[in-house]
Scaffold this motif. Structure first.
Motif, mmCIF file in Angstrom:
data_model
loop_
_atom_site.group_PDB
_atom_site.id
_atom_site.type_symbol
_atom_site.label_atom_id
_atom_site.label_comp_id
_atom_site.label_asym_id
_atom_site.label_seq_id
_atom_site.Cartn_x
_atom_site.Cartn_y
_atom_site.Cartn_z
ATOM 1 N N VAL A 150 82.043 54.798 134.042
ATOM 2 C CA VAL A 150 81.874 55.076 135.478
ATOM 3 C C VAL A 150 83.178 55.541 136.121
ATOM 4 N N ARG A 151 84.279 54.879 135.796
ATOM 5 C CA ARG A 151 85.554 55.293 136.410
ATOM 6 C C ARG A 151 85.864 56.745 136.070
ATOM 7 N N TRP A 152 85.605 57.082 134.833
ATOM 8 C CA TRP A 152 85.859 58.453 134.361
ATOM 9 C C TRP A 152 84.991 59.450 135.131
ATOM 10 N N LEU A 153 83.733 59.101 135.347
ATOM 11 C CA LEU A 153 82.841 59.976 136.124
ATOM 12 C C LEU A 153 83.343 60.116 137.553
ATOM 13 N N LEU A 154 83.749 58.987 138.133
ATOM 14 C CA LEU A 154 84.266 59.029 139.517
ATOM 15 C C LEU A 154 85.540 59.871 139.585
ATOM 16 N N ASP A 155 86.397 59.692 138.593
ATOM 17 C CA ASP A 155 87.643 60.483 138.557
ATOM 18 C C ASP A 155 87.355 61.982 138.457
ATOM 19 N N LYS A 156 86.234 62.305 137.850
ATOM 20 C CA LYS A 156 85.836 63.722 137.743
ATOM 21 C C LYS A 156 85.318 64.261 139.075
ATOM 22 N N GLY A 157 85.137 63.354 140.036
ATOM 23 C CA GLY A 157 84.619 63.785 141.343
ATOM 24 C C GLY A 157 83.108 63.773 141.416
ATOM 25 N N ILE A 158 82.475 63.058 140.484
ATOM 26 C CA ILE A 158 81.007 62.982 140.464
ATOM 27 C C ILE A 158 80.558 61.794 141.315
ATOM 28 N N ALA A 159 79.558 62.012 142.165
ATOM 29 C CA ALA A 159 78.975 60.905 142.949
ATOM 30 C C ALA A 159 78.208 59.990 141.998
ATOM 31 N N VAL A 160 78.410 58.694 142.146
ATOM 32 C CA VAL A 160 77.733 57.717 141.285
ATOM 33 C C VAL A 160 77.029 56.679 142.152
ATOM 34 N N GLY A 161 75.764 56.437 141.855
ATOM 35 C CA GLY A 161 75.015 55.349 142.477
ATOM 36 C C GLY A 161 74.496 54.429 141.386
ATOM 37 N N LEU A 162 73.767 53.394 141.794
ATOM 38 C CA LEU A 162 73.246 52.446 140.806
ATOM 39 C C LEU A 162 71.731 52.573 140.690
#
Ligand code: GUN
Ligand code: ZN
Length: 495
Positions: A323-335
């Motif tokens: 998840v951190r990696w996805l967020l660092d890529k600038g991708i929106a993440v929800g649950l």
């Protein structure tokens, strides 16, 4: 059957907690939030009690006290934004907890396709869907992105039930013209598109502006869709501008299967992109456990969001999404709960598991097993990256609310308590252990021993600590009331 907001203006008083950015919760003590008859927040004031609200806020809003319904959080209670479940399957609700030792592809065949197919029997679908909607509301889910089934009538029924219960929802008729058993497949790509249209048309008749319930284009996942079916849905997306939801890179065997089925494509995510399903900034990708670096960049460029489903990823042994990696890529993440790949209807449980899975990613053992998928081009994380993988309580609560709102394209309407947003909220109560109380009340802590769950608060905890206790020990017993667009949609008595 219109979405019916509250008939009165409303004043909410007490403590409001919401995420203002990833990792930062804001605590609004002794605050007042005014919500108009349309369910919109029109004023936020603090400090403010009822008297001050009547003197100062009502005149500016043109309100009179007789026209206002007042709800005050009691001592120890707090308002929190409603949860956004960015990914779940209503027809799989009866299977929650039933997955044995299966992994994705055999789980689909053994448990999932037969259950989904059985929802074509409408009385059965009504029973299951009504319960699923009520149960998720009771857990504080005010917005849900639902996969239904291939059956149009049952899909439409799910939309009807969400609207009647007042749950904000995206309802998708599942498209799949291969991989499933013969009795549970679209007859052709054209038939899949026609069925998708039929469900869109129905939802347009019951909620014309999609104010509460919206259709969502739902190709199940690439292995279950022919290229022609994906292309039909891509064309429908361009024509309608509707959101899309699907699964991506959940399991290593699935990733390998996509490579075999779509040999001309650079990656799993690129298959969706090539068929027009990733563009438009309204695509929800569930799981994204095994994305390559190039795929994550593509997803970020297309402004697609990721539904992180930790309960499911662990239950089906799919992997640990970075998840951190996805967020660092600038991708929106929800649950996402991903019922019934996930074993719980609770987004709070997904939030808790998001912390724990992120902790696993921070452990050296996880690094040793970093060959997540045979095709992964990601580098093994170094010590620094591993340590950063850990997600805090504040971060996962952001994903559960504002992050989810972003993923489903509702960040201008829900996810926080700013004026202009809609009142999608839950009132949370924790069990206050009475002074001197303990054994003599037989362990029935809390005033009047109202059923306030198993989170005991002694009174000396900071609010930050109480929130952490809620995240790790809370459940639906702590959810006293739930509102969507100002309408009370769930109440747990006694309040
Ligand atoms: N991939 C395709 N269909 C499904 C499903 O129903 N659940 C999960 N978790 N993954 C899928
Ligand atoms: Zn799923």
């Amino acid at each position: 059957m219109a979405a019916s907001p509250s008939q009165k203006n409303q004043l909410f008083l007490g403590l409001f907690i919401h995420s203002i950015r990833l990792g930062e919760l804001q605590y609004l003590h002794d605050a007042a939030v005014c919500v108009d008859k349309g369910g919109k927040i029109v004023a936020v004031e603090l400090p403010c009690d009822q008297e001050k609200a009547e003197d100062k806020l009502y005149p500016s809003l043109g309100w009179t006290p007789g026209d206002v319904l007042v709800t005050a959080a009691k001592d120890g209670q707090f308002f929190f934004p409603g949860f956004v479940d960015t990914h779940l399957h209503a027809p799989q609700y009866p299977n929650v907890g039933i997955f044995g030792k299966s992994t994705l592809l055999d789980w689909l065949n053994t448990y999932t396709f037969p259950m989904e197919a059985s929802m074509a029997e409408l009385p059965r679908a009504r029973r299951v869907y009504a319960r699923c909607v009520r149960r998720t509301l009771a857990h504080g889910t005010t917005t849900a992105a639902y996969f239904a089934t291939i059956d149009v009538a049952a899909t439409n029924l799910l939309a009807d039930l969400c609207l009647a219960a007042g749950q904000r929802a995206f309802v998708g008729r599942v498209c799949m013209d291969r991989l499933g058993p013969e009795y549970y497949l679209d007859a052709s790509p054209a038939a899949a598109a026609a069925a998708a249209r039929a469900s869109i048309d129905h939802i347009r008749t019951i909620d014309p502006g999609f104010a509460l319930v919206s259709p969502v284009l739902t190709p199940r996942f690439a292995p279950a869709c022919s290229a022609a079916a994906l292309a039909e849905l891509g064309a429908l997306r361009r024509e309608t501008g509707l959101p899309v939801q699907t699964h991506v890179s959940e399991n290593a065997d699935e990733v390998a299967l996509v490579a075999r089925l779509f040999p001309g494509h650079a990656s799993y995510a690129e298959v969706y992109d090539a068929h027009g399903l990733l563009e438009g900034g309204r695509t929800i990708l569930a799981h994204a456990v095994h994305l390559t670096d190039a795929e994550a960049d593509l997803v970020a460029r297309r402004r697609a969001g990721v539904a992180h489903c930790p309960c499911s990823n662990t239950a089906l042994t799919s992997g640990e999404a970075p998840v951190r990696w996805l967020l660092d890529k600038g991708i929106a993440v929800g649950l996402g709960t991903d019922m019934s790949g996930g074993y719980s209807p609770s987004v709070l449980e997904a939030a808790r598991q998001t912390v724990l899975v992120s902790n696993h990613l921070a452990m050296p053992a996880a690094a040793a097993g970093v060959e997540r998928a045979p095709d992964s081009h990601r580098q093994p994380p170094d010590d620094n990256e591993r340590a950063r993988a850990k997600l805090s309580v504040e971060e996962v609560l952001h994903l559960a609310t504002r992050g989810g709102a972003e993923v489903v394209g509702l960040s201008d309407r829900v996810g926080g308590f700013e004026a202009g947003k809609e009142w999608d909220a839950q009132l949370i109560g924790l069990a206050a252990v009475p002074d001197g109380g303990g054994e003599e009340d037989g362990g029935r802590a809390g005033a009047g021993a109202a059923d306030e769950g198993n989170v005991d608060v002694f009174g000396w905890e900071t609010w930050e600590d109480r929130v952490a206790k809620w995240v790790f020990g809370g459940d639906d017993r702590n959810v006293r009331k739930v509102w969507v667009r100002g309408r009370l949609v769930h109440s747990r008595s006694p309040s």
